[in-house]
Write an enzyme that holds these catalytic residues in place. Structure first.
Site, PDB file in Angstrom:
ATOM      1  N   GLU A 175       0.825  -1.220   0.000  1.00  0.00           N
ATOM      2  CA  GLU A 175       0.000   0.000   0.000  1.00  0.00           C
ATOM      3  C   GLU A 175       0.852   1.259   0.000  1.00  0.00           C
ATOM      4  O   GLU A 175       0.672   2.157   0.826  1.00  0.00           O
ATOM      5  CB  GLU A 175      -0.942   0.006   1.207  1.00  0.00           C
ATOM      6  N   GLU A 374      -5.879  -8.188  -1.076  1.00  0.00           N
ATOM      7  CA  GLU A 374      -6.563  -7.938   0.202  1.00  0.00           C
ATOM      8  C   GLU A 374      -7.990  -7.515  -0.100  1.00  0.00           C
ATOM      9  O   GLU A 374      -8.217  -6.720  -1.013  1.00  0.00           O
ATOM     10  CB  GLU A 374      -5.913  -6.793   1.004  1.00  0.00           C
TER      11      GLU A 374
HETATM   12  P1  P53 Z   1      -7.157  -2.687   9.450  1.00  0.00           P
HETATM   13  C1  P53 Z   1      -6.476   1.887   5.182  1.00  0.00           C
HETATM   14  C2  P53 Z   1      -7.222   1.705   4.025  1.00  0.00           C
HETATM   15  C3  P53 Z   1      -7.132   0.515   3.352  1.00  0.00           C
HETATM   16  C4  P53 Z   1      -6.286  -0.480   3.806  1.00  0.00           C
HETATM   17  O1  P53 Z   1      -6.878  -2.679   7.877  1.00  0.00           O
HETATM   18  C5  P53 Z   1      -5.509  -0.294   4.932  1.00  0.00           C
HETATM   19  C6  P53 Z   1      -5.618   0.874   5.633  1.00  0.00           C
HETATM   20  C7  P53 Z   1      -4.848   1.104   6.874  1.00  0.00           C
HETATM   21  O2  P53 Z   1      -5.644   0.848   8.001  1.00  0.00           O
HETATM   22  O3  P53 Z   1      -4.587  -1.206   5.365  1.00  0.00           O
HETATM   23  C8  P53 Z   1      -4.524  -2.515   4.854  1.00  0.00           C
HETATM   24  O4  P53 Z   1      -6.298  -3.735  10.037  1.00  0.00           O
HETATM   25  C9  P53 Z   1      -3.179  -3.113   5.228  1.00  0.00           C
HETATM   26  C10 P53 Z   1      -3.256  -4.204   6.256  1.00  0.00           C
HETATM   27  C11 P53 Z   1      -4.423  -3.952   7.173  1.00  0.00           C
HETATM   28  C12 P53 Z   1      -5.688  -4.066   6.343  1.00  0.00           C
HETATM   29  O5  P53 Z   1      -5.676  -3.153   5.272  1.00  0.00           O
HETATM   30  O6  P53 Z   1      -6.796  -1.318   9.881  1.00  0.00           O
HETATM   31  O7  P53 Z   1      -2.427  -3.542   4.120  1.00  0.00           O
HETATM   32  O8  P53 Z   1      -2.019  -4.297   6.916  1.00  0.00           O
HETATM   33  O9  P53 Z   1      -4.482  -4.809   8.268  1.00  0.00           O
HETATM   34  C13 P53 Z   1      -6.955  -3.859   7.135  1.00  0.00           C
HETATM   35  O10 P53 Z   1      -8.602  -2.996   9.613  1.00  0.00           O
END
Ligand code: P53
Length: 483
Positions: A175, A374
């Site tokens: 990211e 993801e």
């Molecule tokens: P969490 C923001 C927007 C989209 C993805 O996020 C993001 C974030 C940061 O919070 O992060 C990604 O755990 C990232 C992972 C993360 C996952 O999304 O905040 O690549 O490390 O855990 C989900 O709910």
């Protein structure tokens, strides 16, 4: 069949959110190790080193470091064809600038990848997922310093050579565009940079980002020499921004916001800094260091595919009375709620059609294979008295997204390598540091305070996804699971 027989149905995690064992077997301290726990309302903090009075959720995480065999067995039972995780830089080079790599750290990933391959699971590896040696921050000030480029390249070269017959799919920086708005925590985790008073944050982030893009391009070129079969991608957070109305200014604001994000994949995929960013640098009199030699490096290290996360879409208005969160890209631009979609308990707007939309936009823009690395729903789960976790809502979220992904492939002709939903097993949330913002299809007994047995349990979604994979995405029905 919509999906090719080699479509990579998988699951994704990141080392610091899962492994724990933060100071075991020679591992050094990383930027993730100094992040406290937060909540939806209270942001995580970066502490000055490790303080005994604080709780650091990543220190133990779910102890995957010691339990990976048991967990991989569950992934195998689930039917995963791919497992995305990252290599923790500090297991290999504890300080980032050590003379020689830590052999015990290298052995850990040898065993992990061997076990994956033994079970027929393709490892998909991110080189830098929000964890940079703390020493790189302390001694070099993070990625705004050009010296860090070659430290990252050396780390990458070490692991790409070591695992060249075990890992085929790589991604450089997780990211990388998440720092586009210069939020402190996101700049910390992406670049190991902290701001001082009076800093021009935007200019610093551009410099750090350019250095990362150079490092990434060097690694792509080098990786292709190490093994010509490697597929090396970038990793983007794609949050498509919609105009709130058909007012032309709303459309302009949405375009400007998307530019700031696309800048990163534009460089990764096209090998040149896009004109809209060159212009912005001139206009704002930013002096970004980028030599002709470095421009050649960018040109010679373009990626093989675009990996990206997709969780939600956003909406921008230019209505000056909106009371939304202001963004500095267009007069009166502000982020507002989209009344056409629902949001998760953490305020993330759930928008399956947005996935089809961004798949189309990205494919048209780059004409490269895409990989959804993801996607998922962070939610509170409850263990019922009969021991079951009835996470129907998670199945629905995933089903609706897979439906749209299928349309993108079938109707729109998008080339898609795979789908690895996030947090296949419950892990520490990156954004909040909570355990109870759960994404997994496998439950882990641990709460926000760090208490629990760490026992693993299959949720209803486990059985549902098992069937999805077994039918190569043909059967997405939810009703029949584990009655
Ligand atoms: P969490 C923001 C927007 C989209 C993805 O996020 C993001 C974030 C940061 O919070 O992060 C990604 O755990 C990232 C992972 C993360 C996952 O999304 O905040 O690549 O490390 O855990 C989900 O709910």
């Amino acid at each position: 069949m919509t999906f090719n027989s080699d479509f990579l149905w998988g699951g994704a995690v990141a080392a610091h959110q899962i492994e724990g064992a933060w100071n075991v077997d020679g591992k050094g301290m990383s930027t993730a190790d100094v992040l406290t726990a937060g909540t939806y309302q209270i942001p995580r903090r970066i502490t000055d080193g490790i303080l005994p009075s604080e709780h650091y959720p990543n220190h133990e995480a779910i102890d995957f470091y010691h339990r990976y065999k048991e967990d991989l067995q569950l992934f195998h039972e689930l039917g995963l064809k791919a497992f995305r995780t990252s290599i923790n830089w500090t297991r290999i080079f504890p300080n980032g600038d050590d003379e020689t790599p830590n052999e015990v750290g290298l052995q850990f990933y040898d065993s992990l990848f061997d076990e994956c391959l033994r079970l027929g699971i393709e490892p998909v590896i991110t080189l830098s997922h929000f964890e940079i040696p703390y020493n790189i921050y302390q001694k070099y000030g993070g990625f705004k310093n050009k010296a860090v480029i070659d430290l990252f390249v050396r780390f990458s070269e070490t692991v790409m050579k070591r695992y060249k017959n075990k890992v085929k799919y790589w991604m450089t920086f997780n990211e990388i565009n998440n720092q586009a708005d210069a939020h402190d925590i996101l700049v910390w985790t992406n670049s190991a940079v902290q701001f001082s008073q009076g800093d021009n944050k935007e200019e610093i982030v551009f410099q750090a980002a350019i250095n990362e893009l150079i490092a990434s391009a060097k690694v792509v070129a080098l990786g292709h020499q190490i093994n010509p079969d490697f597929k090396i991608g970038c990793m983007m957070a794609y949050v498509p921004i919609y105009p709130a109305t058909s007012k032309p200014e709303d459309q302009m604001a949405a375009l400007k916001m998307m530019d700031r994000r696309f800048f990163y994949s534009d460089v990764h995929a096209r090998g040149v800094v896009p004109s809209y960013i060159e212009h912005l640098w001139k206009q704002k009199r930013y002096s970004i260091e980028l030599s002709d030699e470095e421009r050649r490096i960018l040109k010679n290290g373009t990626v093989d595919y675009i990996g990206f996360s997709y969780y939600m879409s956003g909406t921008v208005t230019t209505n000056s009375t909106s009371q939304g969160m202001p963004v500095d890209v267009y007069p009166n631009a502000a982020i507002v709620k989209n009344n056409y979609v629902q949001a998760s308990d953490w305020g993330w707007q759930i928008d399956p059609v947005g996935l089809r939309y961004i798949l189309n936009v990205a494919y048209e823009r780059y004409n490269l294979p895409l990989f959804i690395v993801e996607n998922g729903l962070g939610a509170y789960d409850k263990v019922d008295s009969d021991g079951r976790i009835r996470d129907q809502y998670r199945c629905e979220y995933l089903k609706n997204h897979i439906d749209q992904m299928r349309l993108a492939v079938e109707e729109d002709g998008v080339e898609l390598l795979g789908y690895t939903p996030w947090g296949i097993i419950d892990i520490v949330s990156f954004g909040t540091g909570e355990m109870e913002k759960r994404y997994g299809m496998i439950y882990v007994d641990k709460d926000n305070q760090g208490d629990g047995t760490l026992e693993r349990k299959k949720k209803d979604s486990f059985h549902w996804y098992q069937k999805v994979i077994a039918t190569n995405g043909q059967d997405l029905t939810i009703t029949s699971i584990n009655p």
